[in-house]
Design a protein around this motif. Structure first.
Motif, short mmCIF file in Angstrom:
data_model
loop_
_atom_site.label_atom_id
_atom_site.label_comp_id
_atom_site.label_asym_id
_atom_site.label_seq_id
_atom_site.Cartn_x
_atom_site.Cartn_y
_atom_site.Cartn_z
N GLY A 133 55.45 37.42 53.65
CA GLY A 133 54.86 36.17 53.20
C GLY A 133 55.83 35.27 52.45
N ALA A 134 57.02 35.77 52.12
CA ALA A 134 58.00 34.94 51.42
C ALA A 134 58.66 33.91 52.34
N ILE A 135 58.45 34.05 53.64
CA ILE A 135 58.97 33.07 54.59
C ILE A 135 57.83 32.55 55.44
N LYS A 136 58.04 31.41 56.07
CA LYS A 136 57.01 30.79 56.89
C LYS A 136 56.95 31.44 58.26
N PRO A 137 55.81 31.39 58.93
CA PRO A 137 55.72 31.91 60.30
C PRO A 137 56.75 31.25 61.21
N GLY A 138 57.36 32.05 62.07
CA GLY A 138 58.36 31.54 62.99
C GLY A 138 59.78 31.56 62.48
N VAL A 139 59.95 31.79 61.17
CA VAL A 139 61.29 31.86 60.59
C VAL A 139 61.86 33.25 60.85
N PRO A 140 63.15 33.37 61.21
CA PRO A 140 63.73 34.71 61.43
C PRO A 140 63.50 35.63 60.23
N MET A 141 63.09 36.84 60.51
CA MET A 141 62.81 37.80 59.44
C MET A 141 64.04 38.06 58.58
N ALA A 142 65.24 37.85 59.15
CA ALA A 142 66.46 38.07 58.37
C ALA A 142 66.52 37.16 57.14
N GLU A 143 65.78 36.04 57.15
CA GLU A 143 65.77 35.15 56.00
C GLU A 143 65.20 35.83 54.76
N LEU A 144 64.46 36.92 54.96
CA LEU A 144 63.95 37.67 53.80
C LEU A 144 65.09 38.17 52.93
N ARG A 145 66.23 38.50 53.55
CA ARG A 145 67.36 38.99 52.76
C ARG A 145 67.83 37.92 51.78
N ARG A 146 67.77 36.68 52.20
CA ARG A 146 68.17 35.57 51.33
C ARG A 146 67.18 35.41 50.18
N LYS A 147 65.88 35.46 50.48
CA LYS A 147 64.87 35.33 49.43
C LYS A 147 64.91 36.53 48.48
N PHE A 148 65.22 37.69 49.02
CA PHE A 148 65.21 38.90 48.20
C PHE A 148 66.23 38.83 47.07
N VAL A 149 67.41 38.30 47.35
CA VAL A 149 68.46 38.20 46.32
C VAL A 149 67.95 37.42 45.11
N LEU A 150 67.21 36.35 45.38
CA LEU A 150 66.72 35.50 44.30
C LEU A 150 65.76 36.25 43.39
N LEU A 151 64.92 37.07 43.97
CA LEU A 151 63.97 37.85 43.19
C LEU A 151 64.64 39.04 42.52
N TRP A 152 65.51 39.72 43.24
CA TRP A 152 66.16 40.92 42.72
C TRP A 152 67.00 40.62 41.47
N ALA B 164 76.56 34.95 46.27
CA ALA B 164 75.20 34.43 46.42
C ALA B 164 74.99 33.27 45.46
N ASP B 165 74.48 32.20 46.00
CA ASP B 165 74.31 30.95 45.25
C ASP B 165 72.82 30.75 45.03
N TRP B 166 72.36 30.84 43.81
CA TRP B 166 70.90 30.81 43.68
C TRP B 166 70.39 29.70 42.81
N MET B 167 70.96 29.46 41.67
CA MET B 167 70.50 28.33 40.87
C MET B 167 71.59 27.94 39.91
N GLY B 168 71.70 26.68 39.62
CA GLY B 168 72.76 26.27 38.72
C GLY B 168 72.74 24.80 38.44
N ASP B 169 73.65 24.41 37.59
CA ASP B 169 73.68 23.02 37.13
C ASP B 169 75.04 22.76 36.52
N LEU B 170 75.51 21.52 36.54
CA LEU B 170 76.68 21.11 35.76
C LEU B 170 76.53 19.66 35.45
N ARG B 171 77.39 19.17 34.43
CA ARG B 171 77.34 17.79 34.11
C ARG B 171 77.95 16.98 35.20
#
Length: 819
Positions: free
Chosen positions: A542-561, A812-819
């Motif tokens: 459920g972390a990805i939309k229908p039709g999206v390659p299941m491999a995209e879960l690996r990308r979402k997993f890093v953000l949660l882990w 892995a690039d997940w969230m960030g900010d700079l001036r």
């Protein structure tokens, strides 16, 4: 200092003598037929000067990469430019106004000025000499030169390539771009650079990496009119500072002076507590930003209006959408630029300032278009992709727009003169100038992202605006009024800590951490671990939309882990932490003190909970879901964000454990932290010592390791301890302590008998610890010491197609900010 301020204002008045208000800044004839940009300069004065201007450069078009940060809207330096007659030539040079003799005699001022070199950009031959002494020159060759120093920037990146140089035959000024107004002249140039060897970043974005063409914009700006009074920088405020050297200061006074950077903002009625202003600060939102992002940006930037209103400026700060046909690079407009890059990168705020006084002439912001999309990914990893676009309280898209509002306010804060305040998140979002971790709540055991970020300007920001911009009444001493405001802020308990204490994970103060939350870093880590546990229990298809390659879960997993990784740093700063602030003599602030023992103990408990096997174990049901294959052309946004695999597409749960453990161990075992622990315990035996922390680590996660996950974490702990002992920053006594504990550990592990994985592991670790050369190799070998995936917004993974299935480590690039 007051003498310096008043003399500085007089300097502006002298240098700012000008034409009539409605006359163009310069007489210019742009000849599109020949490409010449003919500028007629005034008659030279007694020193040969034919005009002084502020010269600023910006990029109209960017390269589109993250690492090199050559972005649309990026600003170069702004300098004090002079045209000066020297013999038969007209020299175009940058003067050196940082070095002054304010209030000195002409000879004293000249003595200082001639003690420091200036920078000559060009020696121009006059095209025409007029009878009244004016001279016409062609500026096109100057505009077509690399004044922005882009070749150096291209060569400085690790992935851009080597040997970049400007290609004059493929570079030219654009005569058709020239516009002249009473206060500024604007012009563009096309610059082309060729590398000896193009790097990955260039190859990924360029149609032909052998020729990189960029549009550079030049602004020649009239020197500000007299009347601006600089404000003295105060270390206890968040104002950015301009450094000048005044060699005419009395003996016993500092030559190095700091001026706060700010816009000129004046009330129409200086005697009124609240008044309209002569000229408001107006920021325009780039109309290239799509909806609903554009509106969210405008809403967030508009938060600053409340701070200026509270400081007594009615409509002193305004926000508008950039009208069609207005050039966002025109020096007359403050702009929030929406830029696109191949992968996520920094957002930042910039200013064009008068280099003599610190007066801001133009504020500009660059925001990365992919950042908001990554925020959606973060929230979808927590609550699922099905809610995206629903408009409900748990809609990841709405949560991401809340981040856009905060980000817009943050970056414009830099562009109006403020630095970061990383203590804001510890005091109920007292400052938008913090880097905020989204607040993810648990309500009735379910994740709630309905209020992930603040919704208004903070208490610290209101103080900062009042201090920097507040206008004293006639007859009042502006510096004394400003100092009184600082005293009141200090007494209120508002904290201010900035980059020098916030960026490094081993810095001493627990109140200055990026991407943390809450008044108690240890308690927040424990809370966030529970949020992560619930998120992992719910994570799945459920972390990805229908039709999206299941491999995209690996990308979402890093953000949660790795959801807790920055809060780990915040908690670790309590251990061996020191509570201090920015103080000045006589302000009555208390001296620095160690963090209380109870808070350090609570932090250690939270950190060791982060190392527990149950925290580091990926649920078995996810391993198969995370092992889906993928093909097609490499997606650089995907490749840089996933963990290494166990071969092909097979997910490796021990890699995830290894990385999560390393995040904790690197923070806890930082050399400077262990040194502080040692020093604090020597002064106060009630505080935890380095020995106590090391012994707890060895007795728990190392020797009590039971199971593959625990052994992987124990292996990482052993290597990190060994690496710390060898680190030049580690004090000799701490290094000796670690070596002693590892030697004892090797003896105990070597005595383990029996069969099975646990016994074999113990004896292997004993041999490793007993072989110094082998241990050095293991510490240095990347495959066995994986880099923690990059948390800031610049990733460094290769994007070659072969890496879709390669067992390599990606940033892995997940969230960030700079001036």
């Amino acid at each position: 200092m007051i003498r310096m301020l008043m003399a500085g204002a007089a300097l502006v008045a002298l240098a700012g003598a000008a034409q009539a208000q409605d006359a163009p800044l310069l007489a210019v004839k742009a000849d599109t037929g020949t490409g010449r940009i003919l500028v007629t300069l005034p008659k030279a004065d007694g020193e040969g000067v034919m005009g002084r201007f502020i010269h600023a450069t910006m990029l109209r078009s960017g390269l589109g990469t993250a690492d090199l940060r050559i972005d649309r809207g990026m600003q170069g330096s702004n300098e004090l430019l002079v045209f000066k007659r020297i013999g038969t030539k007209i020299a175009v040079a940058y003067e050196n106004p940082r070095f002054q003799a304010v209030g000195g005699t002409p000879a004293e001022r000249a003595g200082v000025a001639n003690s420091f070199a200036f920078s000559t950009l060009a020696l121009l031959d006059p095209v025409e000499r007029l009878d009244d002494g004016r001279v016409t020159v062609d500026l096109a060759p100057l505009l077509a030169s690399d004044t922005l120093d882009l070749a150096e920037r291209l060569n400085s990146g690790t992935t851009g390539g080597k040997g970049f140089r400007l290609v004059p035959a493929l570079s030219t000024a654009d005569a058709g771009s020239v516009k002249v107004f009473p206060t500024n002249m604007e012009a563009d140039a096309l610059l082309t650079f060729a590398p000896v060897t193009p790097g990955r970043e260039v190859r990924d974005v360029m149609p032909d990496p052998r020729a990189i063409s960029l549009q550079v914009h030049h602004s020649f700006i009239k020197l500000p009119e007299p009347g601006y009074v600089p404000r003295r920088f105060d270390i206890r405020t968040a104002a950015n500072g301009l450094q000048v050297f005044d060699f005419n200061q009395p003996l016993g006074s500092e030559i190095v002076q700091m001026l706060a950077v700010r816009f000129r903002l004046e009330k129409t009625d200086p005697s009124a507590a609240r008044s309209p202003v002569k000229k408001p600060i107006v920021f325009y939102i780039d109309n290239a930003a799509p909806e609903p992002v554009r509106t969210a940006l405008a809403d967030g930037v508009r938060w600053w209006a409340d701070a200026f209103d509270a400081a007594g400026f009615i409509d002193g700060f305004q926000v508008k959408i950039l009208p069609e046909g207005v050039d966002p690079l025109d020096a007359r407009y403050n702009i929030v630029t929406w830029g696109s890059r191949l992968t996520r990168s920094w957002s930042y705020g910039q200013t064009i300032t008068d280099p003599r006084t610190g007066e801001i002439i133009k504020g500009s912001v660059v925001l990365g278009a992919l950042r908001v999309r990554q925020d959606v990914n973060i929230f979808e990893s927590l609550v699922g992709a099905g809610a995206t676009g629903s408009g409900g309280p748990n809609d990841p898209a709405q949560a991401a727009l809340a981040r856009i509002r905060q980000l817009g306010a943050h970056e414009v804060g830099h562009a109006i003169g403020f630095m970061h305040n990383f203590a804001g998140s510890t005091q109920n979002d007292s400052s938008v100038m913090d880097y905020p971790m989204p607040f993810i709540a648990l309500r009735d055991g379910k994740i709630d992202i309905s209020r992930p970020y603040g919704t208004a300007i903070g208490a610290w920001d209101k103080f900062a605006v009042d201090w920097l911009y507040g206008q004293p009444k006639p007859g009042e001493d502006a510096e004394a009024v400003a100092a009184a405001k600082v005293t009141k802020s200090v007494a209120s308990g508002l904290r201010f800590l900035t980059d020098i204490d916030g960026r490094a994970p081993d810095s001493p103060t627990p109140w200055s951490t990026m991407w943390d939350n809450g008044p108690d870093p240890a308690a927040e880590l424990s809370r966030l671990l529970e949020v992560r546990r619930v998120g992992l229990a719910n994570f799945g298809e459920g972390a990805i939309k229908p039709g999206v390659p299941m491999a995209e879960l690996r990308r979402k997993f890093v953000l949660l882990w790795l959801l807790h990784r920055y809060q780990v740093i915040g908690a670790a700063k309590l251990v061996g932490g020191v509570d201090y602030g920015y103080t000045v003599a006589g302000d009555g602030q208390p001296p620095a003190t160690p963090v209380p023992a109870a808070m350090q103990a609570a932090a250690l408990d939270a950190l060791f909970a982060s190392l527990a096997p149950e925290t580091l174990t990926v649920p078995d049901r996810l391993v198969g879901l995370l092992s889906a294959g993928i093909n097609g052309r490499s997606n650089p946004q995907y490749v840089q964000e996933i963990f290494a695999s166990a071969g092909g597409a097979v997910f490796d749960p021990l890699v995830a454990a290894d990385i999560a453990a390393q995040a904790v161990l690197e923070a806890l075992l930082a050399p400077t932290r262990l040194t502080r622990l040692n020093q604090q315990a020597m002064a106060d035996s009630g505080l935890p010592s380095a020995a106590a922390v090391i012994d707890r680590l060895i007795a728990g996660p190392v020797e009590a390791a039971d199971g593959a996950v625990a052994r992987r974490a124990a292996y990482r702990a052993i290597l990190t301890l060994a690496r710390t002992s060898r680190d030049p920053k580690t004090s000799p006594d701490v290094a000796a302590l670690i070596e002693d504990r590892l030697d004892r550990l090797a003896g105990r592990l070597g005595k383990v008998r029996g069969e099975g994985d646990a016994a074999a592991w113990s004896r292997s670790m004993a041999r490793l610890l007993s072989d110094s050369e082998r241990l050095d190799r293991d510490i240095a070998r990347l495959p066995r010491a994986p880099a923690i995936p990059e948390g800031m917004p610049i990733g460094g993974a290769s994007t070659d197609a072969s890496l879709w299935a390669a067992s390599l480590w990606a940033d892995a690039d997940w969230m960030g900010d700079l001036r």
